[in-house]
Design a protein around this motif. Sequence first.
Motif, mmCIF file in Angstrom:
data_model
loop_
_atom_site.group_PDB
_atom_site.id
_atom_site.type_symbol
_atom_site.label_atom_id
_atom_site.label_comp_id
_atom_site.label_asym_id
_atom_site.label_seq_id
_atom_site.Cartn_x
_atom_site.Cartn_y
_atom_site.Cartn_z
ATOM 1 N N GLN A 34 5.153 4.457 -0.371
ATOM 2 C CA GLN A 34 4.507 3.115 -0.462
ATOM 3 C C GLN A 34 4.354 2.836 -1.979
ATOM 4 O O GLN A 34 4.202 3.701 -2.921
ATOM 5 C CB GLN A 34 3.113 3.281 0.222
ATOM 6 N N ARG A 37 -0.486 -1.752 -3.471
ATOM 7 C CA ARG A 37 -0.478 -2.947 -2.957
ATOM 8 C C ARG A 37 -0.746 -4.298 -3.794
ATOM 9 O O ARG A 37 -1.504 -4.123 -5.043
ATOM 10 C CB ARG A 37 -1.830 -3.011 -1.845
ATOM 11 N N CYS A 54 4.877 -0.122 3.372
ATOM 12 C CA CYS A 54 5.058 1.154 3.440
ATOM 13 C C CYS A 54 6.194 1.538 4.267
ATOM 14 O O CYS A 54 6.343 0.924 5.250
ATOM 15 C CB CYS A 54 3.687 1.705 4.010
ATOM 16 N N ALA A 299 -1.846 1.188 2.614
ATOM 17 C CA ALA A 299 -0.627 0.713 3.696
ATOM 18 C C ALA A 299 -0.430 1.856 4.590
ATOM 19 O O ALA A 299 0.127 1.379 5.686
ATOM 20 C CB ALA A 299 0.461 0.261 2.749
ATOM 21 N N TYR A 300 -0.314 3.045 4.069
ATOM 22 C CA TYR A 300 0.085 4.169 5.135
ATOM 23 C C TYR A 300 -0.579 4.393 6.397
ATOM 24 O O TYR A 300 -0.418 4.657 7.476
ATOM 25 C CB TYR A 300 0.162 5.463 4.432
#
Length: 316
Positions: A34, A37, A54, A299-300
């Motif tokens: 990723q 953000r 991601c 994001a993961y």
Amino acid sequence: MKVFTEAEVKANYHMADAICDIEQLLKNMDDISQTTRTVIPTGDGAKSMLYMPCVHLGKQQGIIKITSITPDNPQHQRPTTQANIIITDLKTGEHIASLDGNYLTRLRTGALSGIATNYMSRTDSQILGMIGTGGMAYEQLLGNLEVRPIQKVLLFNRTIEKAKTFVAQVADKHPEIEFEIVSDVSDLVKCSDIINCQTQSTTPVFDAADVQNGTHINGIGSYRPEMKEMDNRLFPKASHIVFDDLEGVKEEAGEFIEADAKGLFSFANHHDDLKGCVVDGNTVREKDSITIFKCVGAAYFDLAVALGAWNKLNTH
């Protein structure tokens, strides 16, 4: 591209699923990639757009979550936070699904608190104190109920009417739980085994002096440097402080950024994260320890629940 509404996702994917999928991902991060953000302010206060990409190279699937935060929306009967998650097949480059991300965001954040509570709180914790009864609160409740024998929930909100509305919405769903609204947050803090903070406050929502030995705290509301919902004077007293994502906390968690600058806490000497708890299988704590979990999101985690939900939706 298949499009799934919040109702469709909610009917097929639940808190136990989210906890399981996030834990499985944390046990094997080798195939996860990723980037940081992107947060773009779009107005005063918390008004902003967030973009979170991601990919899972092993599964050859990727996601991007697009989130808007519009604090004035409740005045117009619209949600403050709105999100969509796009899933891409990396083999073909095809965008195969769009999932409403509002519920999934709330669910993964509640699942993160649930995982932290499971590894960090006393196993006999029965009283949950919730500070903030807004849009993230119900899934925070569900995350804690999933892992601990909660019998009583204490609620505090700056606007008491919102707390009353929350109880009206959830009490019938959980008749085994006693819900009580308190007018003084210090009463909640002194009596709770677990404290969940889900606010966007720029000043601490509790006094560190009120926190009793043996308490576990989940802080999930603040996600920008100016936000400081937890009283960072508590940090030196904590036996364990665990982050969902260390790099994210360094950039976004105002109470920890301030604590590091003041010498109350050191990022340089801190390496505890939720992955370590899950991989090790337990967090060592004394009965009277104070423990803290800080979540800013990554994001993961969205990847874990989006792919989990997509798999379940695809089988129905």
